[in-house]
Design a protein around this motif. Structure first.
Motif, PDB file in Angstrom:
ATOM      1  N   CYS A  86       0.980  -1.314  -0.054  1.00  8.71           N
ATOM      2  CA  CYS A  86       0.102  -0.236   0.161  1.00  8.71           C
ATOM      3  C   CYS A  86       0.752   1.211  -0.175  1.00  8.71           C
ATOM      4  O   CYS A  86       2.213   1.226   0.123  1.00  8.71           O
ATOM      5  CB  CYS A  86      -0.945   0.132   1.000  1.00  8.71           C
ATOM      6  SG  CYS A  86      -0.142  -0.036   2.654  1.00  8.71           S
ATOM      7  N   LEU A  87       0.439   2.324   0.091  1.00 14.18           N
ATOM      8  CA  LEU A  87       0.811   3.732  -0.223  1.00 14.18           C
ATOM      9  C   LEU A  87       1.487   4.108   1.110  1.00 14.18           C
ATOM     10  O   LEU A  87       2.975   4.399   0.834  1.00 14.18           O
ATOM     11  CB  LEU A  87      -0.091   4.791  -0.206  1.00 14.18           C
ATOM     12  CG  LEU A  87       0.330   6.194  -0.479  1.00 14.18           C
ATOM     13  CD1 LEU A  87       1.376   6.118  -1.737  1.00 14.18           C
ATOM     14  CD2 LEU A  87      -0.927   7.311  -0.608  1.00 14.18           C
ATOM     15  N   CYS A  88       1.069   3.541   2.310  1.00 17.02           N
ATOM     16  CA  CYS A  88       1.909   4.179   3.635  1.00 17.02           C
ATOM     17  C   CYS A  88       2.902   2.837   4.042  1.00 17.02           C
ATOM     18  O   CYS A  88       3.631   3.090   4.916  1.00 17.02           O
ATOM     19  CB  CYS A  88       0.982   4.207   4.801  1.00 17.02           C
ATOM     20  SG  CYS A  88       0.091   2.766   5.511  1.00 17.02           S
ATOM     21  N   GLY A  89       2.711   1.594   3.363  1.00 17.33           N
ATOM     22  CA  GLY A  89       3.736   0.675   3.686  1.00 17.33           C
ATOM     23  C   GLY A  89       3.211  -0.298   4.838  1.00 17.33           C
ATOM     24  O   GLY A  89       4.023  -1.408   5.358  1.00 17.33           O
TER      25      GLY A  89
ATOM     26  N   ARG B 248       2.205  -5.270   3.111  1.00 15.24           N
ATOM     27  CA  ARG B 248       3.069  -5.667   2.029  1.00 15.24           C
ATOM     28  C   ARG B 248       2.653  -7.112   1.644  1.00 15.24           C
ATOM     29  O   ARG B 248       2.195  -7.712   2.271  1.00 15.24           O
ATOM     30  CB  ARG B 248       4.451  -5.614   2.545  1.00 15.24           C
ATOM     31  CG  ARG B 248       4.954  -4.256   2.840  1.00 15.24           C
ATOM     32  CD  ARG B 248       5.366  -3.378   1.819  1.00 15.24           C
ATOM     33  NE  ARG B 248       6.319  -3.973   1.100  1.00 15.24           N
ATOM     34  CZ  ARG B 248       6.516  -3.540  -0.221  1.00 15.24           C
ATOM     35  NH1 ARG B 248       5.797  -2.671  -0.747  1.00 15.24           N
ATOM     36  NH2 ARG B 248       7.452  -4.139  -0.970  1.00 15.24           N
TER      37      ARG B 248
ATOM     38  N   CYS C  79      -6.054  -1.348   2.842  1.00 18.91           N
ATOM     39  CA  CYS C  79      -5.182  -0.805   3.959  1.00 18.91           C
ATOM     40  C   CYS C  79      -6.154   0.073   4.568  1.00 18.91           C
ATOM     41  O   CYS C  79      -6.586   1.080   4.248  1.00 18.91           O
ATOM     42  CB  CYS C  79      -3.968   0.074   3.380  1.00 18.91           C
ATOM     43  SG  CYS C  79      -3.081   0.748   5.093  1.00 18.91           S
TER      44      CYS C  79
ATOM     45  N   CYS D  32      -3.991   4.035   4.960  1.00 22.20           N
ATOM     46  CA  CYS D  32      -4.018   4.914   3.760  1.00 22.20           C
ATOM     47  C   CYS D  32      -5.079   4.564   2.809  1.00 22.20           C
ATOM     48  O   CYS D  32      -5.409   5.689   1.833  1.00 22.20           O
ATOM     49  CB  CYS D  32      -2.670   4.709   2.970  1.00 22.20           C
ATOM     50  SG  CYS D  32      -2.261   3.251   2.304  1.00 22.20           S
TER      51      CYS D  32
ATOM     52  N   SER E 273      -5.377   2.381   0.152  1.00 25.43           N
ATOM     53  CA  SER E 273      -4.670   1.777  -0.832  1.00 25.43           C
ATOM     54  C   SER E 273      -5.678   0.347  -1.150  1.00 25.43           C
ATOM     55  O   SER E 273      -5.514  -0.335  -0.320  1.00 25.43           O
ATOM     56  CB  SER E 273      -3.479   1.687  -0.751  1.00 25.43           C
ATOM     57  OG  SER E 273      -2.690   2.691  -0.778  1.00 25.43           O
TER      58      SER E 273
ATOM     59  N   LYS F 262      -4.669  -5.699  -7.213  1.00 21.23           N
ATOM     60  CA  LYS F 262      -4.696  -4.428  -7.782  1.00 21.23           C
ATOM     61  C   LYS F 262      -3.030  -4.149  -8.298  1.00 21.23           C
ATOM     62  O   LYS F 262      -2.181  -3.852  -7.412  1.00 21.23           O
ATOM     63  CB  LYS F 262      -5.173  -3.308  -6.890  1.00 21.23           C
ATOM     64  CG  LYS F 262      -6.515  -3.611  -6.231  1.00 21.23           C
ATOM     65  CD  LYS F 262      -7.621  -3.567  -7.428  1.00 21.23           C
ATOM     66  CE  LYS F 262      -9.163  -3.597  -6.538  1.00 21.23           C
ATOM     67  NZ  LYS F 262     -10.051  -3.577  -7.656  1.00 21.23           N
TER      68      LYS F 262
ATOM     69  N   GLY G 263      -1.497  -1.703  -9.746  1.00 17.02           N
ATOM     70  CA  GLY G 263      -0.917  -0.458  -9.105  1.00 17.02           C
ATOM     71  C   GLY G 263      -0.416  -0.487  -7.979  1.00 17.02           C
ATOM     72  O   GLY G 263       0.652   0.344  -7.611  1.00 17.02           O
ATOM     73  N   THR G 264      -0.438  -1.663  -7.215  1.00 15.17           N
ATOM     74  CA  THR G 264       0.262  -1.705  -5.762  1.00 15.17           C
ATOM     75  C   THR G 264       1.512  -2.651  -5.989  1.00 15.17           C
ATOM     76  O   THR G 264       2.370  -2.524  -4.851  1.00 15.17           O
ATOM     77  CB  THR G 264      -0.598  -2.437  -4.854  1.00 15.17           C
ATOM     78  OG1 THR G 264      -0.808  -3.634  -5.307  1.00 15.17           O
ATOM     79  CG2 THR G 264      -1.863  -1.681  -4.667  1.00 15.17           C
TER      80      THR G 264
ATOM     81  N   ASP H 256       5.447  -3.173  -6.679  1.00 18.80           N
ATOM     82  CA  ASP H 256       6.581  -2.355  -6.734  1.00 18.80           C
ATOM     83  C   ASP H 256       7.317  -1.926  -7.885  1.00 18.80           C
ATOM     84  O   ASP H 256       7.536  -1.049  -8.330  1.00 18.80           O
ATOM     85  CB  ASP H 256       7.563  -2.907  -5.682  1.00 18.80           C
ATOM     86  CG  ASP H 256       7.255  -2.940  -4.360  1.00 18.80           C
ATOM     87  OD1 ASP H 256       6.506  -2.161  -3.803  1.00 18.80           O
ATOM     88  OD2 ASP H 256       7.656  -4.099  -3.504  1.00 18.80           O
TER      89      ASP H 256
END
Length: 136
Positions: A9-12, A15, A76, A79, A81, A97, A99-100, A102
């Motif tokens: 996700c965006l905030c980590g 994972r 998440c 954030c 995501s 998704k 877009g998530t 890496d």
């Protein structure tokens, strides 16, 4: 050669690791995916249960598809995501998704679902495989 893909996700806080090649890469143009993604489409990769391991806590929103069947949208809680969608009718599979990821450099989805609700400005590649809805 075993491919390993990682993402989160965006905030980590969430994972994941995916072992092996995804079963499919696709784009969904349904209105619910558009709303969840906040854009014209949702790019997904399909993986089996045993291919993915997730760390961190996912929240679940139970959506309903046009069929009335549930779609569990997992995201998440920190954030927001979107991480994956699960369909009870597709046990053993997760739709991540894309877009998530890496690294999205190797992503080239050819399948397009719900093109009946695709935004009019979306252009499809010549070799795209298009379905008005989800084949079933």
């Amino acid at each position: 050669m075993n491919m390993t893909k990682t993402g989160g996700c965006l905030c980590g806080a969430v994972r994941y690791v995916i072992e092996g090649e995804p079963l499919m890469a696709a784009v969904c143009h349904c209105r619910n995916c558009q709303k969840q993604a906040g854009t014209a489409m949702s790019v997904l990769i399909g993986v089996r249960d045993e291919q993915i391991s997730i760390t961190g806590e996912l929240k679940t929103y139970e959506d309903r598809g046009e069929s009335g069947d549930p779609v569990w949208r997992r995201f998440c809680g920190h954030c927001g995501s979107p991480i994956l969608s699960d369909l009870p009718s597709q046990q053993g599979l997760h739709f991540v998704k894309a877009g998530t990821l890496d690294d999205v450099s190797g992503l080239e989805p050819k399948l397009h679902f719900w093109t009946v609700s695709a935004q009019p400005w979306v252009r499809f590649a010549d070799d795209a495989v298009k379905f008005d809805r989800t084949p079933g």
